[in-house]
Design a protein around this motif. Structure first.
Motif, PDB file in Angstrom:
ATOM      1  N   UNK A  18       0.801  -1.224   0.000  1.00 36.46           N
ATOM      2  CA  UNK A  18       0.000   0.000   0.000  1.00 36.46           C
ATOM      3  C   UNK A  18       0.832   1.272   0.000  1.00 36.46           C
ATOM      4  N   UNK A  19       1.957   1.250   0.678  1.00 32.03           N
ATOM      5  CA  UNK A  19       2.765   2.458   0.787  1.00 32.03           C
ATOM      6  C   UNK A  19       3.915   2.551  -0.182  1.00 32.03           C
ATOM      7  N   UNK A  20       3.968   1.672  -1.174  1.00 32.90           N
ATOM      8  CA  UNK A  20       5.110   1.634  -2.094  1.00 32.90           C
ATOM      9  C   UNK A  20       5.382   2.964  -2.791  1.00 32.90           C
ATOM     10  N   UNK A  21       4.355   3.721  -3.094  1.00 28.36           N
ATOM     11  CA  UNK A  21       4.533   4.976  -3.834  1.00 28.36           C
ATOM     12  C   UNK A  21       4.283   6.198  -2.959  1.00 28.36           C
ATOM     13  N   UNK A  28      -4.484   9.282  -3.353  1.00 24.51           N
ATOM     14  CA  UNK A  28      -4.997   9.409  -4.724  1.00 24.51           C
ATOM     15  C   UNK A  28      -5.716   8.133  -5.156  1.00 24.51           C
ATOM     16  N   UNK A  29      -5.176   6.987  -4.773  1.00 29.70           N
ATOM     17  CA  UNK A  29      -5.829   5.714  -5.092  1.00 29.70           C
ATOM     18  C   UNK A  29      -7.262   5.710  -4.565  1.00 29.70           C
ATOM     19  N   UNK A  30      -7.443   6.163  -3.326  1.00 30.73           N
ATOM     20  CA  UNK A  30      -8.787   6.228  -2.751  1.00 30.73           C
ATOM     21  C   UNK A  30      -9.699   7.159  -3.522  1.00 30.73           C
ATOM     22  N   UNK A  34     -13.122   6.100  -5.299  1.00 30.81           N
ATOM     23  CA  UNK A  34     -14.373   6.822  -5.018  1.00 30.81           C
ATOM     24  C   UNK A  34     -15.030   7.291  -6.307  1.00 30.81           C
ATOM     25  N   UNK A  35     -14.237   7.857  -7.198  1.00 32.63           N
ATOM     26  CA  UNK A  35     -14.776   8.365  -8.468  1.00 32.63           C
ATOM     27  C   UNK A  35     -15.386   7.248  -9.303  1.00 32.63           C
ATOM     28  N   UNK A  36     -14.834   6.042  -9.178  1.00 29.61           N
ATOM     29  CA  UNK A  36     -15.336   4.897  -9.935  1.00 29.61           C
ATOM     30  C   UNK A  36     -16.498   4.205  -9.229  1.00 29.61           C
ATOM     31  N   UNK A  44      -6.588   5.411   4.308  1.00 29.26           N
ATOM     32  CA  UNK A  44      -7.273   6.687   4.266  1.00 29.26           C
ATOM     33  C   UNK A  44      -6.407   7.797   4.806  1.00 29.26           C
ATOM     34  N   UNK A  45      -6.930   8.997   4.786  1.00 26.67           N
ATOM     35  CA  UNK A  45      -6.193  10.172   5.278  1.00 26.67           C
ATOM     36  C   UNK A  45      -6.033  10.149   6.790  1.00 26.67           C
TER      37      UNK A  45
END
Length: 76
Positions: A18-21, A28-30, A34-36, A44-45
């Motif tokens: 999860x934290x690789x990038x 941003x992934x979240x 969400x948009x999809x 999460x934040x």
């Protein structure tokens, strides 16, 4: 698009990669999920966002989906 075409409507985002990038990419992934309209649990934040379950109906049951990664303290 691949997840949507495959009928995926929920994913676990808590895993050892999860934290690789970095944290910005994880957030941003979240946003993309969400948009999809794809539910996601495990990151999460805030701690509250990360621990928030995603609810889905499965047959006659209401199911709460959680995801946790206990492999690396640094992700906490």
């Amino acid at each position: 698009d691949t997840l949507i075409r495959g009928g995926v409507d929920i994913v676990a985002t808590a895993n050892n990669h999860s934290g690789d990038y970095g944290p910005d990419a994880l957030v941003e992934q979240g946003e993309w999920l969400d948009a999809a309209g794809i539910g996601h649990a495990g990151s999460g934040r805030t701690r509250e966002e990360a621990f928030r379950p995603v609810f889905r109906r499965a047959g006659g049951l209401d199911v709460a989906f959680f995801a946790l990664d206990a492999t690396q303290k640094s992700f906490a």
